[in-house]
Design a protein around this motif. Structure first.
Motif, mmCIF file in Angstrom:
data_model
loop_
_atom_site.group_PDB
_atom_site.id
_atom_site.type_symbol
_atom_site.label_atom_id
_atom_site.label_comp_id
_atom_site.label_asym_id
_atom_site.label_seq_id
_atom_site.Cartn_x
_atom_site.Cartn_y
_atom_site.Cartn_z
ATOM 1 N N MET A 140 40.805 50.175 37.791
ATOM 2 C CA MET A 140 41.348 51.412 38.339
ATOM 3 C C MET A 140 41.444 52.427 37.215
ATOM 4 N N ALA A 141 40.815 53.576 37.393
ATOM 5 C CA ALA A 141 40.820 54.577 36.348
ATOM 6 C C ALA A 141 42.243 55.017 36.060
ATOM 7 N N GLY A 142 42.479 55.434 34.818
ATOM 8 C CA GLY A 142 43.793 55.920 34.465
ATOM 9 C C GLY A 142 44.737 54.818 34.000
ATOM 10 N N GLU A 143 44.314 53.564 33.999
ATOM 11 C CA GLU A 143 45.154 52.459 33.565
ATOM 12 C C GLU A 143 44.433 51.707 32.463
ATOM 13 N N PRO A 144 45.170 51.009 31.618
ATOM 14 C CA PRO A 144 44.527 50.224 30.564
ATOM 15 C C PRO A 144 43.560 49.205 31.146
ATOM 16 N N GLY A 145 42.520 48.880 30.391
ATOM 17 C CA GLY A 145 41.526 47.939 30.879
ATOM 18 C C GLY A 145 42.145 46.618 31.287
ATOM 19 N N GLY A 146 41.802 46.147 32.467
ATOM 20 C CA GLY A 146 42.312 44.877 32.951
ATOM 21 C C GLY A 146 43.636 44.964 33.673
ATOM 22 N N ALA A 147 44.366 46.093 33.521
ATOM 23 C CA ALA A 147 45.690 46.189 34.133
ATOM 24 C C ALA A 147 45.605 46.220 35.644
ATOM 25 N N ALA A 148 44.638 46.991 36.178
ATOM 26 C CA ALA A 148 44.550 47.133 37.632
ATOM 27 C C ALA A 148 44.165 45.831 38.322
ATOM 28 N N PRO A 149 43.117 45.109 37.870
ATOM 29 C CA PRO A 149 42.831 43.809 38.501
ATOM 30 C C PRO A 149 43.996 42.845 38.409
ATOM 31 N N GLN A 150 44.690 42.849 37.276
ATOM 32 C CA GLN A 150 45.836 41.967 37.136
ATOM 33 C C GLN A 150 46.916 42.327 38.155
ATOM 34 N N ARG A 151 47.136 43.623 38.333
ATOM 35 C CA ARG A 151 48.156 44.053 39.290
ATOM 36 C C ARG A 151 47.736 43.701 40.715
ATOM 37 N N LEU A 152 46.458 43.858 41.033
ATOM 38 C CA LEU A 152 45.945 43.454 42.337
ATOM 39 C C LEU A 152 46.208 41.973 42.571
ATOM 40 N N HIS A 153 45.960 41.165 41.580
ATOM 41 C CA HIS A 153 46.194 39.722 41.707
ATOM 42 C C HIS A 153 47.684 39.428 41.895
ATOM 43 N N GLN A 154 48.545 40.195 41.226
ATOM 44 C CA GLN A 154 49.982 40.013 41.395
ATOM 45 C C GLN A 154 50.411 40.399 42.816
ATOM 46 N N ASN A 155 49.829 41.507 43.327
ATOM 47 C CA ASN A 155 50.092 41.888 44.722
ATOM 48 C C ASN A 155 49.721 40.749 45.660
ATOM 49 N N LEU A 156 48.529 40.195 45.447
ATOM 50 C CA LEU A 156 48.037 39.133 46.319
ATOM 51 C C LEU A 156 48.910 37.881 46.212
ATOM 52 N N ALA A 157 49.397 37.592 45.018
ATOM 53 C CA ALA A 157 50.262 36.422 44.840
ATOM 54 C C ALA A 157 51.566 36.604 45.615
ATOM 55 N N TRP A 158 52.140 37.808 45.554
ATOM 56 C CA TRP A 158 53.383 38.054 46.292
ATOM 57 C C TRP A 158 53.138 37.951 47.799
ATOM 58 N N LEU A 159 52.061 38.543 48.273
ATOM 59 C CA LEU A 159 51.744 38.464 49.697
ATOM 60 C C LEU A 159 51.503 37.015 50.113
ATOM 61 N N GLY A 160 50.826 36.252 49.265
ATOM 62 C CA GLY A 160 50.587 34.850 49.577
ATOM 63 C C GLY A 160 51.871 34.052 49.673
ATOM 64 N N HIS A 161 52.822 34.357 48.799
ATOM 65 C CA HIS A 161 54.105 33.661 48.819
ATOM 66 C C HIS A 161 54.858 33.926 50.115
ATOM 67 N N HIS A 162 54.684 35.145 50.653
ATOM 68 C CA HIS A 162 55.400 35.545 51.866
ATOM 69 C C HIS A 162 54.522 35.489 53.119
ATOM 70 N N LEU A 163 53.353 34.883 53.007
ATOM 71 C CA LEU A 163 52.389 34.939 54.104
ATOM 72 C C LEU A 163 52.952 34.470 55.446
ATOM 73 N N PRO A 164 53.717 33.390 55.538
ATOM 74 C CA PRO A 164 54.225 32.964 56.846
ATOM 75 C C PRO A 164 55.071 34.022 57.547
ATOM 76 N N ARG A 165 55.652 34.957 56.795
ATOM 77 C CA ARG A 165 56.508 35.982 57.404
ATOM 78 C C ARG A 165 55.712 37.001 58.220
ATOM 79 N N PHE A 166 54.405 37.031 58.042
ATOM 80 C CA PHE A 166 53.602 37.976 58.814
ATOM 81 C C PHE A 166 53.510 37.589 60.285
#
Length: 308
Positions: free
Chosen positions: A1-27
């Motif tokens: 993601m432009a405007g962020e340090p290299g690697g920060a955006a993919p890492q944040r995307l993975h963190q988003n996905l991890a949180w969603l995965g943890h709460h997946l049954p709540r959907f």
């Protein structure tokens, strides 16, 4: 993601996905809690699943691929003789709204006999889409063959004169008009260059107000819509992305807004976890959409296919 340090955006995307995965049954709505509003999270999960699947967002990213596999498993379970067809048949007035998770899953090639039976029942009973979102999902699933003039919806939002209060009121209508007109980022809208520039300027007004007000959910939607339009990022866009990055919780969730972030409970009980999910799931999903679209290799002009 432009405007962020290299690697920060993919890492944040993975963190988003991890949180969603943890709460997946709540959907998925719990038994006895199948009122119409309880299907909104499942529908939104299905929208993001279908969009990322269409873009090939998992290509080369095992974390994204594994997340989409888990989401698909949950959605399939809800649609195969599950909560979706049961609730739609029990509440036919809300049936098409409730069936949206299946319609989005169907757009990726999935079929469920139970869901197909319910859709035929709703059609025979005379039920018709009551919102642009339901109409769009029916089109994506292949139940509507004719093209829909989503550019007209964009022209309608462009035709209004917005006071700050009116802009706040119509903000999500504006972002969603762009979602539909660009086929969730899969195609250029049927608009002239001048109209597209005006639409981008309107979205930046939405983004600026959302950014100033700490409305991170709306800010992310406006940035997604700008990405879908193919608008060249501005310094303001990149600054907003950095503030969104700062809004992330350590666990990977993105709260709805600054107020939600201040008020989220911290007690380790079920009620607190449910409250955190309710105030974070949508913003986090939309941030996944933003990160995946900006990182995707979707060829220009490719349309997310509707199933025929």
């Amino acid at each position: 993601m432009a405007g962020e340090p290299g690697g920060a955006a993919p890492q944040r995307l993975h963190q988003n996905l991890a949180w969603l995965g943890h709460h997946l049954p709540r959907f998925t709505p719990d038994p006895g809690q199948e009122e119409r509003s309880r299907f909104k999270p499942l529908t939104e999960l299905a929208v993001i699943h279908a969009s990322l699947t269409a873009w090939g967002a998992a290509a080369g990213d095992d974390t994204v691929g594994a997340a989409l596999d888990r989401w698909r498993e949950l959605l399939t379970e809800a649609c195969t003789d599950g909560v979706v067809p049961r609730a739609a048949r029990d509440r036919p007035a809300d049936g098409l709204y409730v069936m949206q998770p299946y319609l989005w899953l169907r757009s990726t090639g999935y079929r469920s006999d139970a869901c197909e039976d319910v859709l035929r029942f709703l059609q025979r009973d005379g039920h018709r889409p009551q919102s642009a979102g339901v109409l769009y999902s029916l089109r994506k699933a292949g139940y509507i063959r004719r093209e829909i003039d989503w550019a007209r919806l964009c022209r309608e939002v462009l035709g209004r004169s917005y006071t700050p209060a009116a802009l706040d009121h119509d903000a999500y209508r504006i972002t969603h008009a762009v979602f539909y007109a660009t086929d969730m980022g899969g195609a250029r809208p049927a608009l002239g260059d001048e109209e597209t520039h005006r639409l981008a300027a309107l979205l930046r007004r939405v983004a600026e107000r959302a950014d100033t007000g700490g409305r991170w959910d709306l800010l992310t939607e406006a940035l997604v819509a700008l990405s879908f339009l193919g608008a060249a990022p501005t310094t303001g866009d990149e600054s907003a992305l950095q503030r969104l990055a700062a809004a992330h919780r350590p666990d990977g969730a993105v709260p709805l807004d600054a107020r939600a972030a201040r008020e989220l409970p911290t007690e380790p009980d079920e009620d607190s976890r449910r409250a955190v999910f309710g105030r974070c799931y949508h913003s986090t999903l939309v941030h996944v959409l933003l990160g995946a679209h900006r990182a995707s290799s979707l060829p220009e002009g490719k349309v997310m296919p509707s199933v025929r």
